[in-house]
Write a protein that holds these residues in place. Structure first.
Motif, mmCIF file in Angstrom:
data_model
loop_
_atom_site.group_PDB
_atom_site.id
_atom_site.type_symbol
_atom_site.label_atom_id
_atom_site.label_comp_id
_atom_site.label_asym_id
_atom_site.label_seq_id
_atom_site.Cartn_x
_atom_site.Cartn_y
_atom_site.Cartn_z
ATOM 1 N N ALA A 1 33.478 32.544 18.499
ATOM 2 C CA ALA A 1 33.621 33.866 19.102
ATOM 3 C C ALA A 1 32.304 34.257 19.743
ATOM 4 N N VAL A 2 32.307 34.447 21.061
ATOM 5 C CA VAL A 2 31.074 34.680 21.821
ATOM 6 C C VAL A 2 31.133 36.065 22.459
ATOM 7 N N ASP A 3 30.061 36.812 22.282
ATOM 8 C CA ASP A 3 29.913 38.149 22.850
ATOM 9 C C ASP A 3 29.615 38.029 24.352
ATOM 10 N N THR A 4 30.404 38.726 25.188
ATOM 11 C CA THR A 4 30.158 38.725 26.637
ATOM 12 C C THR A 4 29.872 40.141 27.143
ATOM 13 N N SER A 5 29.384 41.010 26.262
ATOM 14 C CA SER A 5 29.103 42.389 26.665
ATOM 15 C C SER A 5 27.919 42.436 27.628
ATOM 16 N N GLY A 6 27.675 43.632 28.187
ATOM 17 C CA GLY A 6 26.633 43.773 29.195
ATOM 18 C C GLY A 6 25.243 43.427 28.715
ATOM 19 N N SER A 7 24.966 43.650 27.431
ATOM 20 C CA SER A 7 23.615 43.379 26.912
ATOM 21 C C SER A 7 23.285 41.891 26.872
ATOM 22 N N MET A 8 24.293 41.029 27.015
ATOM 23 C CA MET A 8 24.031 39.587 27.019
ATOM 24 C C MET A 8 23.320 39.137 28.298
ATOM 25 N N SER A 9 23.139 40.040 29.244
ATOM 26 C CA SER A 9 22.432 39.699 30.483
ATOM 27 C C SER A 9 20.912 39.875 30.347
ATOM 28 N N ILE A 10 20.423 40.389 29.212
ATOM 29 C CA ILE A 10 18.978 40.570 29.015
ATOM 30 C C ILE A 10 18.290 39.205 29.000
ATOM 31 N N GLU A 11 17.258 39.041 29.799
ATOM 32 C CA GLU A 11 16.564 37.755 29.935
ATOM 33 C C GLU A 11 15.392 37.685 28.959
ATOM 34 N N ASP A 12 15.719 37.462 27.686
ATOM 35 C CA ASP A 12 14.663 37.342 26.678
ATOM 36 C C ASP A 12 14.733 36.011 25.936
ATOM 37 N N MET A 13 15.475 35.043 26.484
ATOM 38 C CA MET A 13 15.564 33.713 25.890
ATOM 39 C C MET A 13 14.888 32.712 26.821
ATOM 40 N N GLN A 14 14.294 31.680 26.242
ATOM 41 C CA GLN A 14 13.611 30.654 27.011
ATOM 42 C C GLN A 14 14.458 29.383 27.033
ATOM 43 N N LEU A 15 14.610 28.834 28.224
ATOM 44 C CA LEU A 15 15.372 27.595 28.365
ATOM 45 C C LEU A 15 14.818 26.828 29.558
ATOM 46 N N GLY A 16 14.387 25.608 29.309
ATOM 47 C CA GLY A 16 13.833 24.797 30.387
ATOM 48 C C GLY A 16 12.534 25.349 30.938
ATOM 49 N N ARG B 1 39.220 20.635 15.321
ATOM 50 C CA ARG B 1 39.926 21.397 16.346
ATOM 51 C C ARG B 1 39.091 22.648 16.611
ATOM 52 N N VAL B 2 38.736 22.864 17.862
ATOM 53 C CA VAL B 2 37.852 23.960 18.236
ATOM 54 C C VAL B 2 38.572 24.880 19.208
ATOM 55 N N GLY B 3 38.389 26.183 19.023
ATOM 56 C CA GLY B 3 38.923 27.179 19.939
ATOM 57 C C GLY B 3 37.827 28.138 20.365
ATOM 58 N N LEU B 4 38.099 28.931 21.404
ATOM 59 C CA LEU B 4 37.085 29.826 21.960
ATOM 60 C C LEU B 4 37.648 31.227 22.141
ATOM 61 N N ILE B 5 36.931 32.210 21.571
ATOM 62 C CA ILE B 5 37.252 33.629 21.734
ATOM 63 C C ILE B 5 36.103 34.298 22.475
ATOM 64 N N LEU B 6 36.416 35.073 23.485
ATOM 65 C CA LEU B 6 35.428 35.902 24.170
ATOM 66 C C LEU B 6 35.726 37.354 23.833
ATOM 67 N N PHE B 7 34.693 38.117 23.521
ATOM 68 C CA PHE B 7 34.921 39.520 23.208
ATOM 69 C C PHE B 7 33.868 40.395 23.870
ATOM 70 N N GLY B 8 34.348 41.541 24.324
ATOM 71 C CA GLY B 8 33.509 42.581 24.896
ATOM 72 C C GLY B 8 34.155 43.895 24.505
ATOM 73 N N THR B 9 34.707 44.611 25.471
ATOM 74 C CA THR B 9 35.483 45.799 25.156
ATOM 75 C C THR B 9 36.758 45.424 24.410
ATOM 76 N N ARG B 10 37.299 44.262 24.715
ATOM 77 C CA ARG B 10 38.457 43.687 24.028
ATOM 78 C C ARG B 10 38.132 42.255 23.624
ATOM 79 N N ALA B 11 38.949 41.703 22.765
ATOM 80 C CA ALA B 11 38.778 40.313 22.345
ATOM 81 C C ALA B 11 39.934 39.486 22.893
ATOM 82 N N TYR B 12 39.613 38.334 23.463
ATOM 83 C CA TYR B 12 40.623 37.477 24.073
ATOM 84 C C TYR B 12 40.447 36.042 23.583
ATOM 85 N N LEU B 13 41.581 35.385 23.333
ATOM 86 C CA LEU B 13 41.555 33.967 22.998
ATOM 87 C C LEU B 13 41.581 33.186 24.300
#
Length: 334
Positions: free
Chosen positions: A93-108, A133-145
């Protein structure tokens, strides 16, 4: 070896013969004779009929037999292959809310948004779940499989990489995400139910309270591993100079900790990409290793072969020119 999936389809083979015996024969196109009113004569009946050549009949019969063979679904069964099976059903289950756009992680070597770091590192984590067996849920204002539980790990990883911030809304519905995961996992065997939840904030949306969702998960024996994402320190430049802020001030760590403890999971804190990658490796060790193998036989469908030959036989049957029985010279009076 060769095997037929639907061998009972061969019961249709006598259908053309039954049709020939039971249905009335079609009459000639012009009746019994062709009348020529202006000449006052008529041609004899032998001149207006065409005999269907035996070659055409044979090709038509061959096409029918091949169509029935294709409908029976011939399959080639390969040798048995051992496939690792860990016995785990894991939902991410991965959070896709607006705050996930903050650039405070380092990669490459550069700063990237939180969601981009999760996409890159979680994709590698998914690829290593062979046997799960792996599945993916995205959630923000609502949660979706987005992807149901599947062994197709490549598809799960691709769907995660193709996702975007705000796809499920700009707020954070953590309780709804947990509730949806429990709904999808509760029919699975008790020891197989695992949820990995990644978020960077606090529950601000949704219909299900996180505490009630946690109780629901515990009652259904769903283990929850929660991961709080986001740096503790971030330098922000402005017209008045630069200052250091805490971009993860809204992260509800007590809630995430309680959620993990109550369900038998564990809470992790990912302040950078290295810690996030290390958390996935820890989850690998916390879950049991593969304990059994399943023997599967690959199946290759061969129906297309008789189908292609049936089409070729039908083309030959219609391509054979009709041979007409030539009438003897002469005319009969009208």
């Amino acid at each position: 070896m060769l095997e037929l999936a639907w061998p009972w389809m061969f019961a249709l083979l006598p259908l053309p013969l039954l049709a020939m015996l039971l249905l009335p024969r079609a009459r000639g196109l012009f009746g019994s004779a062709l009348h020529l009113p202006h000449l006052g004569v008529q041609l004899p009946q032998q001149a207006d009929t065409s005999a269907v050549p035996n070659t055409r009949r044979l090709f038509a019969l061959l096409a029918w037999c091949l169509l029935v063979a294709a409908a029976a679904r011939p399959q080639w069964l390969g040798p048995p292959e051992d496939v690792a099976r860990t016995g785990r059903d894991l939902l991410l289950a991965v959070d896709t809310s607006g705050s996930m756009s903050i650039e405070d992680m380092q990669l490459g070597g550069g700063a990237v948004p939180r969601f981009a770091a999760i996409q890159a590192i979680a994709s590698d984590f998914i690829e290593r779940r062979k046997g799960d067996r792996v599945g993916l849920i995205l959630f923000g204002t609502r949660a979706y499989l987005l992807v149901p539980l599947t062994f197709d790990l490549k598809t799960v990883g691709k769907q995660l990489l193709d996702s975007t911030i705000g796809l499920a809304g700009r707020e954070t519905a953590i309780g709804d995400a947990v509730g949806l995961a429990v709904k999808r996992l509760r029919d699975r065997p008790q020891e197989q139910r695992v949820l990995v939840l990644l978020t960077d904030g606090v529950n601000t949306s949704g219909e299900l309270d996180p505490a009630k969702a946690t109780d629901l998960a515990a009652a259904n024996h769903v283990r929850i591993y929660t991961i709080g994402v986001g740096a503790d320190r971030m330098r922000v430049d402005s017209l008045f100079g630069s200052r250091t802020v805490n971009p993860s001030a809204d992260l509800d760590e007590p809630m995430l900790t309680a959620m993990a403890d109550k369900t038998g999971g564990r809470y992790f804190r990912a302040r950078n990409s290295e810690e996030l990658a290390g958390i996935y490796r820890v989850i690998d060790t916390l879950e049991p290793a593969a304990d059994a193998k399943q023997s599967l036989r690959p199946i290759e469908e061969w129906y297309w072969m008789p189908l292609a030959m049936a089409l070729a036989a039908a083309a030959l049957a219609f391509g054979v020119p009709a041979l007409r029985v030539r009438a003897r010279p002469g005319i009969a009076p009208a």
